[in-house]
Design an enzyme around this catalytic site. Structure first.
Site, PDB file in Angstrom:
ATOM      1  N   VAL A   1       0.818  -1.217   0.000  1.00  0.00           N
ATOM      2  CA  VAL A   1       0.000   0.000   0.000  1.00  0.00           C
ATOM      3  C   VAL A   1       0.851   1.267   0.000  1.00  0.00           C
ATOM      4  O   VAL A   1       0.308   2.373  -0.081  1.00  0.00           O
ATOM      5  CB  VAL A   1      -0.956   0.028   1.214  1.00  0.00           C
ATOM      6  CG1 VAL A   1      -1.980  -1.073   1.116  1.00  0.00           C
ATOM      7  CG2 VAL A   1      -0.182  -0.078   2.533  1.00  0.00           C
ATOM      8  N   GLY A   2       2.175   1.130   0.100  1.00  0.00           N
ATOM      9  CA  GLY A   2       3.009   2.322   0.081  1.00  0.00           C
ATOM     10  C   GLY A   2       4.478   1.964   0.086  1.00  0.00           C
ATOM     11  O   GLY A   2       4.870   0.831   0.391  1.00  0.00           O
ATOM     12  N   HIS A   3       5.307   2.939  -0.259  1.00  0.00           N
ATOM     13  CA  HIS A   3       6.753   2.716  -0.271  1.00  0.00           C
ATOM     14  C   HIS A   3       7.440   4.019   0.074  1.00  0.00           C
ATOM     15  O   HIS A   3       7.096   5.074  -0.456  1.00  0.00           O
ATOM     16  CB  HIS A   3       7.215   2.236  -1.647  1.00  0.00           C
ATOM     17  CG  HIS A   3       8.654   1.794  -1.660  1.00  0.00           C
ATOM     18  ND1 HIS A   3       9.034   0.530  -1.285  1.00  0.00           N
ATOM     19  CD2 HIS A   3       9.797   2.463  -1.982  1.00  0.00           C
ATOM     20  CE1 HIS A   3      10.351   0.425  -1.390  1.00  0.00           C
ATOM     21  NE2 HIS A   3      10.836   1.586  -1.812  1.00  0.00           N
ATOM     22  N   GLY A   4       8.364   3.967   1.023  1.00  0.00           N
ATOM     23  CA  GLY A   4       9.088   5.152   1.443  1.00  0.00           C
ATOM     24  C   GLY A   4      10.576   4.956   1.348  1.00  0.00           C
ATOM     25  O   GLY A   4      11.063   3.962   0.796  1.00  0.00           O
ATOM     26  N   GLY A   5      11.312   5.928   1.909  1.00  0.00           N
ATOM     27  CA  GLY A   5      12.752   5.870   1.823  1.00  0.00           C
ATOM     28  C   GLY A   5      13.363   4.745   2.629  1.00  0.00           C
ATOM     29  O   GLY A   5      14.481   4.317   2.358  1.00  0.00           O
ATOM     30  N   PHE A   6      12.643   4.246   3.653  1.00  0.00           N
ATOM     31  CA  PHE A   6      13.208   3.235   4.533  1.00  0.00           C
ATOM     32  C   PHE A   6      12.589   1.855   4.355  1.00  0.00           C
ATOM     33  O   PHE A   6      13.061   0.895   4.951  1.00  0.00           O
ATOM     34  CB  PHE A   6      13.034   3.666   5.992  1.00  0.00           C
ATOM     35  CG  PHE A   6      13.671   4.985   6.284  1.00  0.00           C
ATOM     36  CD1 PHE A   6      14.995   5.210   5.973  1.00  0.00           C
ATOM     37  CD2 PHE A   6      12.929   6.014   6.839  1.00  0.00           C
ATOM     38  CE1 PHE A   6      15.588   6.427   6.238  1.00  0.00           C
ATOM     39  CE2 PHE A   6      13.515   7.231   7.103  1.00  0.00           C
ATOM     40  CZ  PHE A   6      14.846   7.447   6.810  1.00  0.00           C
ATOM     41  N   GLY A   7      11.540   1.739   3.581  1.00  0.00           N
ATOM     42  CA  GLY A   7      10.951   0.425   3.428  1.00  0.00           C
ATOM     43  C   GLY A   7       9.592   0.471   2.769  1.00  0.00           C
ATOM     44  O   GLY A   7       9.113   1.523   2.342  1.00  0.00           O
TER      45      GLY A   7
ATOM     46  N   ASP B   1      10.839  15.496   9.042  1.00  0.00           N
ATOM     47  CA  ASP B   1      10.447  15.081   7.684  1.00  0.00           C
ATOM     48  C   ASP B   1       8.954  15.303   7.460  1.00  0.00           C
ATOM     49  O   ASP B   1       8.233  14.410   7.015  1.00  0.00           O
ATOM     50  CB  ASP B   1      10.811  13.617   7.448  1.00  0.00           C
ATOM     51  CG  ASP B   1      10.867  13.265   5.956  1.00  0.00           C
ATOM     52  OD1 ASP B   1      10.946  14.196   5.131  1.00  0.00           O
ATOM     53  OD2 ASP B   1      10.824  12.071   5.620  1.00  0.00           O
TER      54      ASP B   1
END
Length: 759
Positions: A492-498, A608
């Protein structure tokens, strides 16, 4: 007050003119109140009523299940007869201490003891009050000009003479005996204002009139019957659109009463009065059938369509709130009384049903029993469907809503997972399996226990030695989270850490699981996240449910935000948020950040703040998330030296220069986010046109929105910055306030920026 004034029949003939004068004077007092003194005039108190001239309508303090309300109703007609309610959100707890006042300045006040429950806007001149035979309550100036009228503020009923615009709409009652605002509303739909939509919870549209074409709405063919009423649509397809109707005159000049009403069950209905039957006749209702109304029966509730009781719980489930259920509010839905899933679960045949929401996994299977085994392998699976024709299994996950019966000709039958065996099929081999497994387990339990103890003592020592103790967090095993997310299959999502996956725990609660994927498992960010929000809770901060720290696996488990990240709504091709929601997001985000800065034991700098890290729950409440970069500083310190972190476009200037930062770094990022919220766009994108190119900044060949927007806001041209998708449906005073705060927050000099508490 509501008794007629009479003259005696033996009045002297020498004074007929004077008697007639007093008769009309007293009769006017019965229907008109004015203020000329310096004290409030009590209009209503106790059981007194205020009637229209022909006694068609009356104004009074009416009692319902939740308290007493100032309301207008038909004088002699049976239910539904209440057409307008003033204090829907603030009922009076008792009748004896409630009163309606008219102040010398022309303001209506409904009070209970000394508490004001409802009021009209304050005026600067005395006004008179009238209740018209149309059902309209009006405040008039001395020259007879309407200063305020109830027709401009309809509740759930639409009478002839009421014009619906983008500024007013119909909102249903909570139940038939509770006038408080319910979850359903009817309003003109922006940005074109050429049709009406029915909404559930102000967010989900489930029926539309269709566009206004050739004198009627496409989806309301009943409007083509001309002899009952006539519609008039002024300025359709524009922000100035105004829609109303009037009754057509008959040969006798009289026409039975007609009204439209947004029912507590979410249908818009037209009623006409039937003199012969002595009751209201429902002429039409939309949507039809009733079970097409969204959210009517809640999760795991089945719509049966009965007008008196349209909902029932699925077999094996119980009402989540018995009190609301018995009063006629079914939107809370049902729940499974045995929250734990187990091998004794079974499946109950629902027949051919339709439903909304939930997630589905498709599996090719040879039989329904194969589908059952697949579903029972995951506690998140709540039901299934098997189409014998195609041999396709559909396994359902999450909370399923709006169940309704379909045609029996459908080839697909649905089954819901229930405790205790359900239909009783498919479980006879499990007794033998349990005996065998139990014997093996008894033999190996000692060895396994010893291994676990050794592993905990040796393997976790390095993690626990310097890890901050966290309360109220559950420690999950990796296998447990793998099962909850069905093998990390639903991203459901993707960020800088995982990567973030949706999952469902054994208690049926939906969660978001973030799997850290940096080298080393993102250990630093993982510890920062748990240490920062593990011990704090706030309505505008995403709640951390627990974590997994097993071998090299580092996972964080959060509450699930149904409406995703704010960034999704800031794309030109994406869905849009109304201004009311945007304003709530702005305020809610500010509250969350202010709590981190000013109310926690240690000051927390998020580092952030950006739309991707502002999540929206089912009610579009904003919650700040992603604390992997956060810094904690003691209350005795004002600055902290940290390597530059965060996201370009949101990073404060002082951070780039390498000086120690303060909470004002978050304020700068928040201001940048506000500009995106107002404009409904991202700050960095290609130039929209030549007309804005001269004032913006360039970032890697792309146009930077904030300098251009800030210049226009400072010049007073806020309307140029506002998202064009909003049209004119926004409170410009609020827009200007938010815009000025945004500019205040993004000043280069951090000393000139406000604190989040000031924001």
């Amino acid at each position: 007050m509501n008794k007629p004034f009479l003259l005696h029949s033996d009045a002297k003939s020498t004074m007929p003119i004077l008697s007639l004068f007093f008769f009309f004077f007293l009769l006017m007092l019965q229907h008109t109140f004015s203020t000329t003194s310096t004290s409030n005039t009590i209009i209503l108190q106790g059981n007194a009523t205020f009637q229209s001239p022909n006694a068609t309508f009356q104004l009074g303090l009416l009692g319902f299940s939740t308290g007493f309300y100032l309301a207008i109703r038909h004088t002699s007609l049976p239910t539904p007869n209440t057409v307008w309610v003033a204090n829907r959100r603030t009922p009076a707890p008792s009748l004896s201490s409630a009163a309606l006042h008219l102040t010398p300045s022309g303001q209506l006040l409904l009070t209970h003891n000394s508490t004001v429950l409802w009021a009209t806007p304050n005026r600067t001149e005395p006004l008179s009050l009238k209740l018209l035979d149309s059902g309209n309550l009006v405040l008039l100036t001395r020259r007879g000009v309407v200063s305020w009228q109830s027709f401009d503020h309809p509740t759930d009923t639409w009478l002839p003479g009421i014009n619906l615009t983008r500024f007013n709409s119909l909102t249903s009652w909570r139940t038939s005996s509770d006038p408080s605002p319910g979850p359903y509303s009817l309003r003109l739909t922006p940005p074109h204002y050429g049709q009406f939509d029915l909404f559930f919870n102000d967010a989900v549209s489930y029926w539309s009139t269709g566009n206004w074409t050739n004198g009627n709405f496409v989806n309301v063919p009943e409007m083509t019957i001309p002899y009952l009423y006539s519609f008039h649509f002024a300025n359709p397809f524009s922000p100035a659109a105004s829609f109303g109707f009037s009754e057509q005159p008959s040969d006798s000049g009289l026409r039975p009463p007609t009204m439209f009403r947004l029912d507590p069950f979410g249908q818009i209905r037209q009623y006409t009065w039937n003199d012969q039957a002595g009751s209201w006749n429902m002429f039409w209702a939309k949507p039809d059938p009733l079970c097409l109304v969204r959210g009517l029966c809640g999760t795991f509730g089945l719509c049966v369509g009965e007008p008196s009781k349209p909902c029932e719980c699925l077999a094996g489930f119980l009402p989540r709130d018995n009190r609301s259920w018995s009063s006629g509010d079914y939107t809370g839905g049902c729940y499974r009384p045995d929250a734990e899933c187990g091998t004794s679960d079974g499946f109950r045949d629902l027949g051919a049903v339709g439903f909304e929401f939930g997630n589905v996994s498709f599996v090719k299977g040879k039989s329904r029993r194969f589908c059952e085994r697949e579903c029972l392998g995951s506690c998140g699976c709540v039901g299934l469907a098997f189409d014998e024709g195609s041999g396709l299994c559909k396994n359902f996950y999450g909370s399923l809503s709006d169940f309704r019966n379909l045609s029996s000709s459908s080839g697909e039958v649905s089954y819901v997972r229930v405790p205790g065996g359900g239909s009783g099929r498919g479980f006879d081999r499990r007794v033998l399996s349990a005996v065998v497994i139990g014997s093996v387990a008894a033999f190996g339990v000692v060895l396994v226990t010893l291994l676990v103890l050794v592993k905990k003592r040796c393997g976790r020592r390095g993690f626990e030695e310097d890890f901050v103790p966290v309360l109220n967090l559950k420690v999950f095993s990796y296998k447990e989270l793998q099962l909850a997310t069905r093998g990390f299959s639903e991203k459901v999502g993707h960020g800088g850490f995982g990567t973030v996956f949706q999952g469902e725990l054994s208690d049926s609660s939906v969660v978001a699981v973030k799997r850290l994927e940096r080298p080393g498992g993102g250990e630093k960010e993982f510890r920062a996240e748990v240490s920062t929000i593990g011990n704090i809770q706030h309505v505008n901060l995403v709640r951390l449910r627990g974590f997994c720290s097993e071998n090299s696996h580092r996972l964080l488990v959060y509450e699930y935000m149904q409406n995703g990240a704010l960034s999704v709504y800031l794309r030109k091709e994406g869905p849009s948020l109304s201004w009311d929601v945007r304003f709530r997001v702005a305020v809610g985000t500010a509250k969350g950040i202010a709590y981190l800065h000013e109310e926690c034991r240690c000051c927390i700098i998020h580092c952030d703040i950006k739309p991707e890290n502002i999540l929206l729950d089912g009610d579009f409440t904003a919650k700040v998330s992603d604390f992997g970069l956060a810094k904690l500083i003691g209350r005795d310190f004002s600055r902290v030296l940290a390597t530059m972190r965060g996201t370009w476009g949101y990073v404060a200037p002082e951070w780039i220069s390498g000086v120690a930062i303060t909470t004002k770094a978050d304020v700068y990022s928040y201001g940048m986010t506000l500009l995106e919220l107002i404009g409904g766009r991202r700050n960095v994108e290609r130039p929209p046109s030549a007309e804005v190119g001269e004032s913006g900044g360039e970032m890697g060949g792309k146009w930077f929105f904030p300098p251009w927007a800030a210049q226009r806001i400072i010049e007073g041209n806020v309307s140029e910055v506002v998202d064009k998708r909003l049209g004119d449906v926004c409170n410009m005073e609020e827009v200007k306030r938010v815009a000025l705060v945004a500019v205040w927050c993004i000043q280069d000099d951090e000393a000139m920026r406000p604190t989040m508490g000031m924001v």
